[in-house]
Enzyme design. Structure first.
Site, PDB file in Angstrom:
ATOM      1  CE  LYS A 188     -23.957  -0.664 -13.502  1.00  0.00           C
ATOM      2  NZ  LYS A 188     -24.451  -1.439 -14.405  1.00  0.00           N
ATOM      3  NE  ARG A 223     -18.647  -4.322 -12.907  1.00  0.00           N
ATOM      4  CZ  ARG A 223     -18.907  -3.239 -13.311  1.00  0.00           C
ATOM      5  NH1 ARG A 223     -18.776  -2.331 -13.104  1.00  0.00           N
ATOM      6  NH2 ARG A 223     -19.673  -3.373 -14.684  1.00  0.00           N
ATOM      7  NE  ARG A 257     -24.149  -0.071 -23.576  1.00  0.00           N
ATOM      8  CZ  ARG A 257     -23.604  -0.332 -22.154  1.00  0.00           C
ATOM      9  NH1 ARG A 257     -23.780   0.528 -21.578  1.00  0.00           N
ATOM     10  NH2 ARG A 257     -23.089  -1.402 -22.118  1.00  0.00           N
ATOM     11  NE  ARG A 283     -19.353  -0.562 -23.058  1.00  0.00           N
ATOM     12  CZ  ARG A 283     -19.955  -0.504 -21.834  1.00  0.00           C
ATOM     13  NH1 ARG A 283     -20.428   0.754 -21.503  1.00  0.00           N
ATOM     14  NH2 ARG A 283     -19.760  -1.290 -20.863  1.00  0.00           N
ATOM     15  NE  ARG A 343     -20.422  -6.096 -19.868  1.00  0.00           N
ATOM     16  CZ  ARG A 343     -20.880  -5.128 -20.618  1.00  0.00           C
ATOM     17  NH1 ARG A 343     -21.270  -5.113 -21.907  1.00  0.00           N
ATOM     18  NH2 ARG A 343     -21.259  -3.809 -19.784  1.00  0.00           N
TER      19      ARG A 343
HETATM   20  P1  AP5 Z   1     -26.752   2.248 -19.599  1.00  0.00           P
HETATM   21  O1  AP5 Z   1     -27.146   3.424 -18.830  1.00  0.00           O
HETATM   22  O2  AP5 Z   1     -25.387   2.314 -20.415  1.00  0.00           O
HETATM   23  O3  AP5 Z   1     -26.223   1.008 -18.483  1.00  0.00           O
HETATM   24  P2  AP5 Z   1     -25.380   0.808 -17.600  1.00  0.00           P
HETATM   25  O4  AP5 Z   1     -26.054  -0.096 -16.411  1.00  0.00           O
HETATM   26  O5  AP5 Z   1     -24.441   1.795 -17.099  1.00  0.00           O
HETATM   27  O6  AP5 Z   1     -24.603  -0.292 -18.295  1.00  0.00           O
HETATM   28  P3  AP5 Z   1     -22.801  -0.741 -18.599  1.00  0.00           P
HETATM   29  O7  AP5 Z   1     -22.863  -1.648 -19.692  1.00  0.00           O
HETATM   30  O8  AP5 Z   1     -22.114   0.835 -18.750  1.00  0.00           O
HETATM   31  O9  AP5 Z   1     -22.751  -1.181 -17.306  1.00  0.00           O
HETATM   32  P4  AP5 Z   1     -21.519  -2.045 -16.745  1.00  0.00           P
HETATM   33  O10 AP5 Z   1     -21.617  -2.205 -15.553  1.00  0.00           O
HETATM   34  O11 AP5 Z   1     -21.330  -3.493 -17.511  1.00  0.00           O
HETATM   35  O12 AP5 Z   1     -20.323  -1.393 -17.724  1.00  0.00           O
HETATM   36  P5  AP5 Z   1     -19.088  -0.387 -17.121  1.00  0.00           P
HETATM   37  O13 AP5 Z   1     -18.869   0.350 -18.107  1.00  0.00           O
HETATM   38  O14 AP5 Z   1     -19.266  -0.290 -15.737  1.00  0.00           O
HETATM   39  O15 AP5 Z   1     -27.726   1.689 -20.484  1.00  0.00           O
HETATM   40  C1  AP5 Z   1     -27.651   0.603 -21.245  1.00  0.00           C
HETATM   41  C2  AP5 Z   1     -28.453   0.924 -22.553  1.00  0.00           C
HETATM   42  O16 AP5 Z   1     -29.756   0.869 -22.375  1.00  0.00           O
HETATM   43  C3  AP5 Z   1     -28.437   2.189 -23.109  1.00  0.00           C
HETATM   44  O17 AP5 Z   1     -28.231   2.079 -24.596  1.00  0.00           O
HETATM   45  C4  AP5 Z   1     -29.454   2.864 -22.521  1.00  0.00           C
HETATM   46  O18 AP5 Z   1     -29.661   4.071 -23.575  1.00  0.00           O
HETATM   47  C5  AP5 Z   1     -30.519   2.042 -22.384  1.00  0.00           C
HETATM   48  N1  AP5 Z   1     -31.363   2.339 -21.323  1.00  0.00           N
HETATM   49  C6  AP5 Z   1     -30.952   2.735 -20.203  1.00  0.00           C
HETATM   50  N2  AP5 Z   1     -32.225   2.923 -19.271  1.00  0.00           N
HETATM   51  C7  AP5 Z   1     -33.126   2.542 -20.170  1.00  0.00           C
HETATM   52  C8  AP5 Z   1     -34.726   2.261 -19.700  1.00  0.00           C
HETATM   53  N3  AP5 Z   1     -35.201   2.620 -18.568  1.00  0.00           N
HETATM   54  N4  AP5 Z   1     -35.147   1.678 -20.853  1.00  0.00           N
HETATM   55  C9  AP5 Z   1     -34.731   1.623 -22.042  1.00  0.00           C
HETATM   56  N5  AP5 Z   1     -33.593   1.810 -22.326  1.00  0.00           N
HETATM   57  C10 AP5 Z   1     -32.578   2.164 -21.426  1.00  0.00           C
HETATM   58  O19 AP5 Z   1     -17.967  -1.659 -17.066  1.00  0.00           O
HETATM   59  C11 AP5 Z   1     -17.244  -2.250 -18.337  1.00  0.00           C
HETATM   60  C12 AP5 Z   1     -16.240  -3.110 -17.728  1.00  0.00           C
HETATM   61  O20 AP5 Z   1     -15.295  -2.296 -16.990  1.00  0.00           O
HETATM   62  C13 AP5 Z   1     -16.690  -4.239 -16.947  1.00  0.00           C
HETATM   63  O21 AP5 Z   1     -17.397  -5.317 -17.571  1.00  0.00           O
HETATM   64  C14 AP5 Z   1     -15.323  -4.524 -16.148  1.00  0.00           C
HETATM   65  O22 AP5 Z   1     -14.607  -5.347 -16.978  1.00  0.00           O
HETATM   66  C15 AP5 Z   1     -14.753  -3.253 -16.102  1.00  0.00           C
HETATM   67  N6  AP5 Z   1     -15.015  -2.726 -14.820  1.00  0.00           N
HETATM   68  C16 AP5 Z   1     -15.831  -1.603 -14.682  1.00  0.00           C
HETATM   69  N7  AP5 Z   1     -15.876  -1.067 -13.246  1.00  0.00           N
HETATM   70  C17 AP5 Z   1     -15.334  -2.179 -12.679  1.00  0.00           C
HETATM   71  C18 AP5 Z   1     -14.826  -2.579 -11.102  1.00  0.00           C
HETATM   72  N8  AP5 Z   1     -15.529  -1.697 -10.117  1.00  0.00           N
HETATM   73  N9  AP5 Z   1     -14.181  -3.716 -11.110  1.00  0.00           N
HETATM   74  C19 AP5 Z   1     -13.804  -4.453 -11.916  1.00  0.00           C
HETATM   75  N10 AP5 Z   1     -13.962  -4.178 -13.166  1.00  0.00           N
HETATM   76  C20 AP5 Z   1     -14.600  -3.073 -13.501  1.00  0.00           C
END
Ligand code: AP5
Length: 214
Positions: free
Chosen positions: A13, A88, A127, A160, A171
């Site tokens: 994402k 979410r 990652r 991370r 997760r």
């Molecule tokens: P990446 O683009 O980083 O993936 P992502 O979907 O953004 O992953 P996140 O882990 O950041 O999402 P998340 O939703 O768990 O975490 P967030 O920070 O929002 O890609 C992942 C890896 O794959 C990278 O290394 C990339 O290079 C690689 N990649 C990407 N595309 C690829 C492809 N096509 N092919 C191969 N490789 C690829 O949230 C973290 C925490 O914050 C949550 O767990 C929660 O505790 C909290 N939080 C955040 N938002 C909320 C909310 N709205 N409500 C409650 N808690 C929340």
């Protein structure tokens, strides 16, 4: 253009949201990045958020919804934005719908980046993140120019805390239980678009721009 990015943790994402932001000139709003920024700066919000994030749990809705509604009310969001990681939960989605209705607007596109759980586990283990500027890399699919050093700001890259294997499974469980139901929520609103996130990053982006247009 008001866009929501949906998908499992690590589906890509953030990677795609940054590209959409650059192509269409829209602010990229990542709740994960906002929480990590607060953790780094030792704020009260950061201290509260950390206790949930490190366990792979969601930060409570009451700490999240107002923060996002406040952010999208700012002037730079007048022409649209990309929400990455919000909503979410169904209560978050309803709070967003309600806030947008009050502003006389609505979400235009909800894009689900679809990747099976097996692929997620390997993506997360590769990652690397920059604690300085938040840039994200992958040791195999998107490596930095110099091993373990951020291309953007030169800081040493880290794994991370919530990318450790035991937390990734938690997760994913939380995603299936609390976030996946949003796919039906936005389908009913007629704005849901699913994308095959297992393709290469450039191909995924092409599929997204085919939906969003030029
Ligand atoms: P990446 O683009 O980083 O993936 P992502 O979907 O953004 O992953 P996140 O882990 O950041 O999402 P998340 O939703 O768990 O975490 P967030 O920070 O929002 O890609 C992942 C890896 O794959 C990278 O290394 C990339 O290079 C690689 N990649 C990407 N595309 C690829 C492809 N096509 N092919 C191969 N490789 C690829 O949230 C973290 C925490 O914050 C949550 O767990 C929660 O505790 C909290 N939080 C955040 N938002 C909320 C909310 N709205 N409500 C409650 N808690 C929340």
């Amino acid at each position: 253009m008001k866009i929501i990015m949906l998908g499992a943790p690590g589906a890509g994402k953030g990677t795609q949201a940054i590209r959409i932001s650059e192509k269409y000139g829209l602010p990229h709003i990542s709740t994960g990045d906002i929480f990590r920024h607060n953790i780094k700066n030792g704020t009260e919000l950061g201290k509260k958020a950390r206790s949930y994030m490190d366990q792979g749990l969601l930060v409570p809705d009451e700490l999240t919804c107002d923060l996002v509604v406040d952010r999208i009310s700012r002037e730079d969001c007048a022409d649209g934005y990309i929400l990455d990681g919000f909503p979410r939960t169904i209560p978050q989605a309803k709070a967003l719908t309600e806030a947008l209705e009050k502003m006389g607007t609505q979400i235009d596109y909800a894009i689900d980046v679809d990747v099976p759980d097996e692929d997620i586990v390997s993506r997360m283990s590769g990652r690397r993140a920059c604690p300085g500027c938040g840039a994200t890399y992958h040791i195999q699919f998107a490596p930095p120019v110099k091993e373990n050093v951020c291309d953007v700001c030169g800081e040493a890259l880290i794994v991370r805390e919530d990318d450790k294997p035991e937390t990734v499974q938690k997760r994913l469980d939380v995603y299936h239980a609390q976030t996946q139901p949003l796919i039906d929520y936005y389908k009913e609103k007629g704005v849901m678009f699913a994308i095959d996130g297992t393709k290469k990053m450039d191909e995924v982006f092409e599929d997204i721009t085919a939906i969003l247009g030029d």
